[in-house]
Each structure stands twice: as structure tokens, then as C-alpha cells.
Design a protein around this motif. Structure first.
Motif, PDB file in Angstrom:
ATOM      1  N   GLU A  17       0.833  -1.202   0.000  1.00  0.00           N
ATOM      2  CA  GLU A  17       0.000   0.000   0.000  1.00  0.00           C
ATOM      3  C   GLU A  17       0.866   1.250   0.000  1.00  0.00           C
ATOM      4  O   GLU A  17       0.608   2.205  -0.749  1.00  0.00           O
ATOM      5  CB  GLU A  17      -0.932   0.008   1.210  1.00  0.00           C
ATOM      6  CG  GLU A  17      -1.821   1.244   1.257  1.00  0.00           C
ATOM      7  CD  GLU A  17      -2.690   1.338   2.496  1.00  0.00           C
ATOM      8  OE1 GLU A  17      -3.370   2.378   2.627  1.00  0.00           O
ATOM      9  OE2 GLU A  17      -2.706   0.411   3.328  1.00  0.00           O
ATOM     10  N   LEU A  21       0.894   4.124  -2.927  1.00  0.00           N
ATOM     11  CA  LEU A  21       0.606   5.536  -2.640  1.00  0.00           C
ATOM     12  C   LEU A  21       1.745   6.437  -3.082  1.00  0.00           C
ATOM     13  O   LEU A  21       1.517   7.508  -3.657  1.00  0.00           O
ATOM     14  CB  LEU A  21       0.335   5.743  -1.144  1.00  0.00           C
ATOM     15  CG  LEU A  21      -0.968   5.177  -0.603  1.00  0.00           C
ATOM     16  CD1 LEU A  21      -1.007   5.308   0.914  1.00  0.00           C
ATOM     17  CD2 LEU A  21      -2.163   5.876  -1.229  1.00  0.00           C
ATOM     18  N   TRP A  57      -4.856  13.670   2.197  1.00  0.00           N
ATOM     19  CA  TRP A  57      -5.151  12.344   2.745  1.00  0.00           C
ATOM     20  C   TRP A  57      -4.032  11.362   2.401  1.00  0.00           C
ATOM     21  O   TRP A  57      -3.594  10.581   3.257  1.00  0.00           O
ATOM     22  CB  TRP A  57      -6.487  11.815   2.214  1.00  0.00           C
ATOM     23  CG  TRP A  57      -6.782  10.450   2.755  1.00  0.00           C
ATOM     24  CD1 TRP A  57      -7.399  10.156   3.923  1.00  0.00           C
ATOM     25  CD2 TRP A  57      -6.398   9.190   2.174  1.00  0.00           C
ATOM     26  NE1 TRP A  57      -7.445   8.789   4.109  1.00  0.00           N
ATOM     27  CE2 TRP A  57      -6.832   8.170   3.048  1.00  0.00           C
ATOM     28  CE3 TRP A  57      -5.741   8.827   1.010  1.00  0.00           C
ATOM     29  CZ2 TRP A  57      -6.639   6.823   2.783  1.00  0.00           C
ATOM     30  CZ3 TRP A  57      -5.535   7.473   0.748  1.00  0.00           C
ATOM     31  CH2 TRP A  57      -5.981   6.497   1.630  1.00  0.00           C
ATOM     32  N   ILE A  58      -3.558  11.398   1.147  1.00  0.00           N
ATOM     33  CA  ILE A  58      -2.493  10.486   0.710  1.00  0.00           C
ATOM     34  C   ILE A  58      -1.223  10.718   1.525  1.00  0.00           C
ATOM     35  O   ILE A  58      -0.606   9.762   2.006  1.00  0.00           O
ATOM     36  CB  ILE A  58      -2.223  10.635  -0.809  1.00  0.00           C
ATOM     37  CG1 ILE A  58      -3.387  10.044  -1.600  1.00  0.00           C
ATOM     38  CG2 ILE A  58      -0.903   9.982  -1.205  1.00  0.00           C
ATOM     39  CD1 ILE A  58      -3.343  10.349  -3.091  1.00  0.00           C
ATOM     40  N   SER A  60      -0.966  12.024   4.458  1.00  0.00           N
ATOM     41  CA  SER A  60      -1.222  11.598   5.834  1.00  0.00           C
ATOM     42  C   SER A  60      -1.115  10.079   5.959  1.00  0.00           C
ATOM     43  O   SER A  60      -0.503   9.559   6.907  1.00  0.00           O
ATOM     44  CB  SER A  60      -2.605  12.076   6.270  1.00  0.00           C
ATOM     45  OG  SER A  60      -2.945  11.567   7.516  1.00  0.00           O
ATOM     46  N   ARG A  61      -1.691   9.368   5.004  1.00  0.00           N
ATOM     47  CA  ARG A  61      -1.648   7.901   5.037  1.00  0.00           C
ATOM     48  C   ARG A  61      -0.220   7.406   4.837  1.00  0.00           C
ATOM     49  O   ARG A  61       0.191   6.429   5.486  1.00  0.00           O
ATOM     50  CB  ARG A  61      -2.579   7.314   3.962  1.00  0.00           C
ATOM     51  CG  ARG A  61      -2.642   5.804   3.946  1.00  0.00           C
ATOM     52  CD  ARG A  61      -3.233   5.211   5.209  1.00  0.00           C
ATOM     53  NE  ARG A  61      -3.319   3.752   5.092  1.00  0.00           N
ATOM     54  CZ  ARG A  61      -3.345   2.922   6.100  1.00  0.00           C
ATOM     55  NH1 ARG A  61      -3.355   3.377   7.331  1.00  0.00           N
ATOM     56  NH2 ARG A  61      -3.402   1.617   5.897  1.00  0.00           N
ATOM     57  N   GLU A  64       1.472   7.771   8.124  1.00  0.00           N
ATOM     58  CA  GLU A  64       0.967   6.765   9.046  1.00  0.00           C
ATOM     59  C   GLU A  64       1.592   5.402   8.754  1.00  0.00           C
ATOM     60  O   GLU A  64       2.034   4.698   9.669  1.00  0.00           O
ATOM     61  CB  GLU A  64      -0.551   6.683   8.937  1.00  0.00           C
ATOM     62  CG  GLU A  64      -1.182   5.641   9.822  1.00  0.00           C
ATOM     63  CD  GLU A  64      -2.683   5.513   9.628  1.00  0.00           C
ATOM     64  OE1 GLU A  64      -3.326   4.988  10.547  1.00  0.00           O
ATOM     65  OE2 GLU A  64      -3.215   5.905   8.567  1.00  0.00           O
ATOM     66  N   LEU A  65       1.640   5.019   7.475  1.00  0.00           N
ATOM     67  CA  LEU A  65       2.215   3.723   7.106  1.00  0.00           C
ATOM     68  C   LEU A  65       3.703   3.660   7.428  1.00  0.00           C
ATOM     69  O   LEU A  65       4.192   2.635   7.916  1.00  0.00           O
ATOM     70  CB  LEU A  65       1.980   3.438   5.620  1.00  0.00           C
ATOM     71  CG  LEU A  65       0.535   3.134   5.238  1.00  0.00           C
ATOM     72  CD1 LEU A  65       0.386   3.096   3.717  1.00  0.00           C
ATOM     73  CD2 LEU A  65       0.063   1.836   5.856  1.00  0.00           C
TER      74      LEU A  65
END
Length: 157
Positions: A17, A21, A57-58, A60-61, A64-65
């Protein structure tokens, strides 16, 4: 180290993922932003606003990942699985009747109850952890206490 525990499969999925991204989605959104800019006035440009929100959002993700994966521990199962832990597949049945329910116990970062992946930190996951076939566990649910018998324990698929 952040203390996140993952299965080998869960870690691979999160890595895939992150790669997607960073390489595909970032480029797609950058292109959308560029196209939206070409429409002129940005103050009333909903395409631009949507693309910028998605970009946020991308990013941020991705952060997070990276945090999850940086220092995450991969759960290792023993050769012969007899107790419930991260990486095990467990089948339970309500003591008061009902059908059997099967779950894979995973770390909180990869939990997806709709796919049968429950966190070791969830009420059911925590109650099952360390237990073996034949044990009866009590779980506090929104509808009150429920008792479950462990029918089978094995390695996740």
C-alpha cells in the motif's frame, strides 16, 4: 520502535500500500492538481479543492504507514500452534448455541473485522489470546457478557 505487531502477510500488504501511494497515487493526484489549475480561478475551483484534499489524505496515510512499518515487529509462530496469538486462525462457538465463527488474530494495524481479521487488542482477541482449544472465554460485548468455546486453533492461512 513503535510497538506495532504485524503478521508477515500484514506487513507485506502495508508495504505494498505504501509503495502504491508513493509511486502511483501521488502522481495521479499531482496530475489532477495541475489540470485543475489550468481551469483558472482557484478560489471557486472544486476540482482543485478535491484534488488538494485527496493529496492531503495520501500524504497523511503515507506518514501513518511509514510510522507503523518503522520498527514494527513481525509475529513469529511456533512450528506447532496450540495457543491463540497473533498470526493464528481460531474458530469459536457461543456456549449458548449458534454457529461457529472463524477469525485470524492480527495486530491492530491490520485488523479488518469484515474480512475476519480481528486485533489481538479487541475484546474478543484479548480474551482469546493465550488460550487453547476447549477453553471457554468470557467477552464483554455491547449486549452484555458472552461466553465462547474455542473449537479450533491453527496457523493463519
Amino acid at each position: 520502535m513503535n510497538g506495532t505487531i504485524l503478521t508477515k502477510e500484514g506487513k507485506a500488504e502495508l508495504e505494498a500500500e505504501l509503495e502504491h501511494l508513493q509511486t502511483v497515487r501521488r502522481a495521479e493526484v499531482a496530475k489532477r492538481i495541475e489540470e485543475a489549475r489550468s481551469f483558472g480561478d482557484l478560489s471557486e475551483n472544486s476540482e482543485y479543492d478535491d484534488a488538494k484534499n485527496e493529496q492531503g489524505w495520501i500524504e497523511s496515510r503515507i506518514s501513518e504507514l511509514k510510522f507503523i512499518l518503522d520498527g514494527a515487529q513481525v509475529a513469529e509462530l511456533p512450528k506447532r500452534v496450540t495457543k491463540v496469538s497473533i498470526g493464528t486462525h481460531v474458530t469459536i462457538k457461543a456456549v449458548d448455541g449458534g454457529k461457529e465463527i472463524a477469525y485470524d488474530i492480527v495486530g491492530s494495524a491490520e485488523a479488518a473485522s469484515g474480512k475476519g481479521l480481528i486485533s489481538n487488542e479487541s475484546p474478543i482477541g484479548a480474551a482469546l489470546s493465550g488460550r487453547k482449544k476447549g477453553d471457554v472465554v468470557t467477552v464483554e460485548t455491547p449486549r452484555g457478557e458472552k461466553k465462547f468455546e474455542i473449537v479450533r486453533v491453527g496457523a493463519s492461512k
